[in-house]
Motif scaffolding. Structure first.
Motif, short mmCIF file in Angstrom:
data_model
loop_
_atom_site.label_atom_id
_atom_site.label_comp_id
_atom_site.label_asym_id
_atom_site.label_seq_id
_atom_site.Cartn_x
_atom_site.Cartn_y
_atom_site.Cartn_z
N LEU A 1 -9.13 7.77 -0.96
CA LEU A 1 -8.36 8.56 -1.93
C LEU A 1 -9.23 8.99 -3.10
CD1 LEU A 1 -4.99 6.60 -1.94
CD2 LEU A 1 -5.39 8.89 -1.04
N VAL A 2 -10.16 8.13 -3.50
CA VAL A 2 -11.10 8.50 -4.57
C VAL A 2 -11.95 9.69 -4.12
CG1 VAL A 2 -13.14 7.75 -5.86
CG2 VAL A 2 -11.20 6.21 -5.61
N MET B 1 -5.44 0.97 -8.05
CA MET B 1 -6.17 0.21 -7.04
C MET B 1 -6.18 -1.28 -7.37
SD MET B 1 -10.17 0.60 -5.85
CE MET B 1 -10.02 2.36 -5.67
N ASN B 2 -6.49 -1.61 -8.62
CA ASN B 2 -6.57 -3.02 -9.01
C ASN B 2 -5.20 -3.70 -8.99
OD1 ASN B 2 -9.37 -3.01 -9.39
ND2 ASN B 2 -9.17 -2.26 -11.49
N THR C 1 -2.81 -2.87 -7.04
CA THR C 1 -2.49 -3.02 -5.61
C THR C 1 -3.17 -4.27 -5.04
OG1 THR C 1 -2.32 -0.61 -5.40
CG2 THR C 1 -2.53 -1.88 -3.37
N LEU D 1 -0.19 7.17 -6.85
CA LEU D 1 -1.55 7.69 -6.94
C LEU D 1 -1.58 9.20 -6.68
CD1 LEU D 1 -4.28 6.42 -7.51
CD2 LEU D 1 -4.64 6.21 -5.05
N ILE E 1 0.84 -1.21 0.00
CA ILE E 1 0.00 0.00 0.00
C ILE E 1 0.87 1.25 0.00
CG2 ILE E 1 -1.83 1.25 1.20
CD1 ILE E 1 -2.59 -1.38 2.54
N MET F 1 -8.31 3.06 -0.64
CA MET F 1 -8.40 3.57 -2.01
C MET F 1 -9.67 4.40 -2.21
SD MET F 1 -5.68 2.78 -3.49
CE MET F 1 -4.27 1.68 -3.39
N MET G 1 0.73 4.29 -2.91
CA MET G 1 0.14 5.61 -2.64
C MET G 1 0.88 6.77 -3.31
SD MET G 1 -1.30 5.35 1.26
CE MET G 1 -1.77 7.06 1.25
N VAL H 1 -7.77 -2.22 2.17
CA VAL H 1 -7.14 -1.58 1.01
C VAL H 1 -8.20 -0.87 0.16
CG1 VAL H 1 -5.94 -2.00 -1.18
CG2 VAL H 1 -5.17 -3.11 0.92
N MET H 2 -9.33 -1.52 -0.02
CA MET H 2 -10.42 -0.91 -0.78
C MET H 2 -10.93 0.35 -0.09
SD MET H 2 -10.65 -2.83 -3.42
CE MET H 2 -12.19 -2.35 -4.19
N MET I 1 -6.74 5.94 -11.12
CA MET I 1 -6.96 5.47 -9.75
C MET I 1 -7.40 4.01 -9.74
SD MET I 1 -8.64 8.70 -7.80
CE MET I 1 -8.34 7.88 -6.27
#
Length: 574
Positions: free
Chosen positions: A286-287, A247-248, A250, A166, A159, A283, A163, A279-280, A243
């Protein structure tokens, strides 16, 4: 943006409730993956069905609690954001009402409309999102990281490695997109201006068959807005795919390395599932943050445009408190000079005259001589550059604008009516007017007959701008609106141009009796409508070219005689 957000102080309790509810929702979301890990490791793997039901029940309860908090947070955040928008809109409108015509000319009506509607809506939307995200995103991000590290510190390095990629991607995209948001609002102003001109000037456009040209003009403004909006959206469109890709990738990396750790006995299956959920959540935080980064810059542009209006100070403000009734019904101009901002030459120069109660003063001159500008100085729509104007013996700068204007009955060159009944439009001049006063004013203005001929009489509905009335009817209602005030000073700016000669004659006879104790100032183009005035002022290029009665000016003033000869027959002049 911060200046606008200060308006949320009124809703501090609502904002506090939103923050508390969002915090509860975030805690519920962070607790669910741990319960899921527990139900997998201690229920599914071991085949303990009662335990699955027990923990499953807890998961349902936590989910329901989080959902209830989310719904309540949405309600309170909407109430705070919409309330703030309403307050800012009222604040802008109240502030704009204090502007002189100079500020309206500077900003533009179309831009003021856009700022009061579209720009405030943009700020409302971002405040609505911020109230939810400003607490939720950091909690989800930090809480998700802490919970992920608690499950497996080594796997968390995936992670930490993802980051920066991202964050750099988001910042790069925003750097390219933010400057275009200002351009979007400017193009929206332009589209609003063209559209407004087309709608208000539709009669002229159709009369001159200019529809194709106006369509081209509108299409150009529309295309310019579309082009810059597409450019912004093209740039912003990269944000979500970038993103999702990070994410995917990761998640794939976590499953890969997590599978190795499970195979080595260093990690349980439930912990890996929980880790993926965290993790989701990280993310997703962050979205949400990136969505704010998209909305905030545009809202910041809108907020700056709103603040520009609120920061504008009228070119002049009330400084004096004298009462404007020292000499009732007098108007004095003393060496008045006026220039529009940025103009090379003054529009009016050294204007001096005095009008007393019971007198009628007429002003005549060619187009561009400064007639309308002169009368706009009396209600203090503009500030004089030099000299002074006195109403009832008091300098208009030494009394409040409200008091000065309360002494004036103003009939503008273009008759402006408002949507509402005929009675409402006449009552606009005096809000507490009784029905008999309305009828009396309408009778003097020669409007009573045509009003009573309408189906609903004084309750007849007037469309926006008086579109269901003729030009002469609108002028007579505008005159009635001024008469009902019974002011000390009447100003008629070419207010009889749409009347036929018979109605004009009857109206002037009725006005003569009604205005005996007041000063009357007439602006006109027709010598025949001004020749009976006690005093006629001839303007030429912003200066007084002559002053006197009709007979005196015919003998002594070349400018006036040329105007008279162009309009009257030799017998009338003689």
């Amino acid at each position: 943006m911060l200046k606008i957000l200060r308006n949320l102080k009124v809703y501090k309790w609502l904002v506090g409730m939103v923050f508390l509810l969002v915090f509860i929702q975030a805690m519920a979301d962070l607790f669910l993956p741990t319960l899921m890990a527990d139900i997998i490791d201690n229920g599914v793997v071991l085949g303990d069905v009662p335990y699955i039901w027990q923990i499953g029940g807890w998961m349902l309860a936590v989910s329901a609690f989080g959902a209830a908090a989310s719904v309540a947070a949405s309600y309170f955040s909407s109430k705070a954001a919409m309330g703030m928008g309403r307050d800012v809109r009222r604040q802008v409108f109240t502030h704009v009402e204090q502007f002189s015509l100079q500020e309206f000319d500077e900003v533009g009506t179309a831009s003021l409309i856009t700022r009061t509607t579209n720009d405030i809506t943009q700020v409302q939307q971002v405040v609505l999102v911020m109230l939810r995200m400003v607490v939720s995103a950091p909690i989800m991000l930090v809480g998700g990281l802490i919970m992920a590290i608690s499950k497996d510190a080594r796997l968390s390095l995936v992670i930490i490695g993802a980051m920066p990629v991202l964050v750099v991607s988001i910042l790069f995209i925003l750097k390219k997109g933010i400057p275009l948001f200002t351009e979007v609002q400017k193009r929206l102003d332009r589209l609003n201006l063209v559209l407004r001109e087309n709608l208000t000037g539709i009669r002229v456009i159709r009369a001159f068959t200019r529809e194709p040209q106006e369509q081209v003009r509108l299409e150009k403004a529309n295309r310019e807005l579309t082009d810059v909006s597409i450019r912004v959206n093209k740039i912003m469109a990269f944000l979500m795919p970038v993103m999702m890709l990070v994410m995917n990738l990761t998640v794939v990396a976590i499953i890969w390395f997590g599978g190795i750790r499970i195979n080595n006995g260093a990690m349980q299956i439930g912990d890996l599932m929980a880790f993926i959920q965290y993790v989701m959540l990280i993310m997703f935080a962050l979205v949400m943050a990136s969505m704010m980064f998209i909305m905030v810059p545009r809202a910041a542009v809108s907020a700056n445009r709103i603040n520009e209006v609120l920061a504008m100070r009228p070119a002049f403000q009330d400084l004096g408190t004298q009462t404007a009734d020292r000499e009732r019904g007098t108007l004095e101009f003393e060496h008045v000079t006026f220039s529009y901002p940025g103009a090379e030459e003054p529009v009016l120069s050294d204007i001096t005259f005095r009008a007393k109660a019971g007198e009628t003063t007429a002003i005549i001159g060619g187009t561009g001589s400064g007639k309308s500008t002169l009368i706009n100085l009396i209600p203090r729509f503009y500030e004089v550059s030099a000299g002074s104007i006195r109403v009832n013996g008091v300098d208009i700068r030494d009394a409040s604008q409200d008091e000065i204007r309360s002494k004036i009955g103003f009939v503008p060159q273009k008759s402006i009516l408002f949507s509402g009944t005929v009675a409402d439009n006449i009552r606009f001049g005096k809000q507490d007017a009784e029905p008999y006063e309305i009828e009396h004013a309408a009778t003097i203005a020669q409007a009573d007959d045509f009003i009573r001929s309408m189906e609903d009489g004084y309750d007849t509905y007037v469309e926006q701008g008086g579109s269901n009335l003729s030009g002469g009817q609108k002028q007579r209602l505008a005159i009635a609106r001024a008469l009902i005030r019974k002011p000390d000073l009447y100003i008629f700016d070419d207010s009889f141009s749409a009347l036929d000669f018979k109605t004009d004659s009857k109206l002037r006879a009725a006005l003569e009796k009604e205005t005996r104790e007041a000063t009357v100032l007439l602006i006109g183009q027709r010598v025949s409508s001004l020749m009976d005035a006690d005093r006629i002022i001839v303007l030429e290029k912003g200066r007084i070219a002559g002053m006197g009665t009709h007979e005196e000016l015919l003998r002594t003033n070349k400018v006036y005689r040329e105007i008279a000869e162009s309009q009257l027959s030799e017998e009338e002049i003689a």
